[in-house]
Design an enzyme around this catalytic site. Sequence first.
Site: not given
Ligand code: GLC
Length: 516
Positions: A211, A249
Site C-alpha cells: 500500500d 501501489e
Molecule cells: C491505498 C489503498 C486505499 C487506502 C489508502 C490508505 O490507496 O488502496 O484503499 O485507503 O491506500 O491506506
Amino acid sequence: MHNMPEWLNDAIFYQIYPQSFYDGNGDGIGDLNGIISKLDYIRQTGFNALWINPCFDSPFKDAGYDVRDYFKVAPRYGTNDDLARLFREAHKRGIRVLLDLVPGHTSDKCRWFKKSALPVRNRYSDRYIWSDNGWSRPDGYNWVTGNADRNGAYMLNFFLGQPALNYGFYNVTQPDWQISYRDKRVKPTFDAMLKVMRFWLDKGADGFRVDMADSLVKNDPDKTGTSYLWRKARKMLNEHYPEAVLVSEWCNAPVAINKAGFHCDFLLNHGNKLTDHAFYRRNQEGASAAYFCKTAHISATAMLSTYLRELEQTRDNGYISVVSGNHDVERLSYFLDESERRLAFVFLLTLPGVPFVYYGDEIGMRYIPQQSKEGGFHRTGSRTPMQWDADRVNLGFSTAPADKLYLDVDRRQDAPCVAQQTASEDTLWSHIRALNQLRHSCPDLQAGSPLRIEECDDGGVLCYRRGEHTYVAINPADKAQTLNRAVTNVLYISGKATARGNVTELAPQTAVIFQN
Ligand code: GLC
Ligand code: CA
C-alpha cells in the site's frame, strides 16, 4: 530476468475484498473460511493468484488500511490459523496468495502509536513523525495539534486516524524535528515492517501488495530514500524467500521496479496512463472518451505511448500490472458496456506483465453509488458483496438477514451472478475464463514475452504481436475496419473477421487472437 520467481510469468491475479467475497459463517460479512470455500471457483475461472485486501486487526476507519495489529487477523475474518489454512488450501490448488502490507501508516489505535504519544521518551517515540511542539503546523504537512500527551503534533499519511510511520526525511529542511532517513533512530521502523513480512511469509504467504509504497521517506522527490528501504526488503526476499513477490501501489514502474526493486508495479487510473486512456477517460460532457468505448475512436498511439516507454525501461527488471479495477475506483462496468468490456478484457489479458482482475468484474458487477462505509466514500459502490447465485438469499453471499449485511447486495432484477453465468454459454464469465486458459496455455501471451506494435491506426484498429508468433487485433469501434494482414490460425475470437485477400475486415467491436 534476474531473481524473478518463475511463477509470476504465468500469474493471473484475482483481487479479493474480504468483507464482500463470501460469508462462511452467516454473520453478514465475508471471511477467510468463505474465501477457502470459493477457491475452486477461482481456479475454475482460470486465476492462479490472489491478492487479499488487509485482513488484520483494525478499528476499520479505512476498511482495514488502518492496521492496529500487523500480527493478528481481524476477528471478523477469522484467526491466524484460518489464514494459514487459506495459504495451504490455495497452494493445493496451485494458487498463490498475496497479503496487503500497509507500511506507510498505522491506525492511531496501534500499540506503537499509543506508546509514541506518551510524554516520556520510550523506544516508540521516534516510530512516528512528530513536531517538537504541540502548537506547530509547519507548512506543507498534515498535522493535528494538541492531540496527545506528548508535546508535539504528528503527521498523517492518509485519513485522520492514520499517523505516518517515521522512515525519516531525505532532505532534512527543519532539523529541529526532522530526522534523516539514514539516522539510526528511524531504522527500527523498517525493521518492524520486515518482521511483519517474515511473520506472514513463514506462515505461507507468497508476498505482498504494498500500500502507498512510495510514501515512506518524506521530502524525497526522486524517491531515493524510499527506494533504499525497498531494496532492503527485496534483498531479504532474494536471500530467504526467493519465491515471494512484492507488488507496489506506486504507478511509476521505472522507479518502483528499477530503483526500488519491486517485482511488479500497478498501472492505475492516473492521468495520461494506459488504464486511464483505455478504460476510464471521459470528455468534458462526461461521456466516455476511452479507447474501448465504441464511439470514442481515440488514438491508440496516445493510449500506448507512456506504457510502451515504461515497458521498455523495465523490461529486464520486473512487470507492469494492469488492473481491471480495484477497491478505490468505480468498477469497469461504470465506464464501459459489456460489449466494450469483452474487448477490454482481451487487451488486459494479452498484455505483457502480470494482470489483476477485481472480484466481480469477471461477471460484470455494477458500481452502486451509496452511503459511505468504513471510510469508503465514493469507493463504497465498488465494494459490494460478490453475487454468487440469483436464486439464493442475498444472491448467495450470506445467509444473514438483509439488514445485517456488511453492505447490501445489488438488488436489481438483472444483477449478474456466478451460478447463472457459469451455467450458460457465451457469458462475460465464460469469455474471461477462455482468455485466462488461453494465456496459461500460450507462453507467447505470458508476462515476460515481448510486445511489438504491428498496426496502430488513429481511427482505432490496434494489432500487436506477442512473442514470435502470436497476434492480437482489436477493432473497438462501432464500424467495420480493416486490418492490413491475413488472420490465420485463430486461437480466440470475439466478433467477426472476414478475409479479403491479404487484408482482413474486422466487424464492429471485434477482437481476435491468432498465430502465424
Ligand atoms: C491505498 C489503498 C486505499 C487506502 C489508502 C490508505 O490507496 O488502496 O484503499 O485507503 O491506500 O491506506
Ligand atoms: Ca462472516
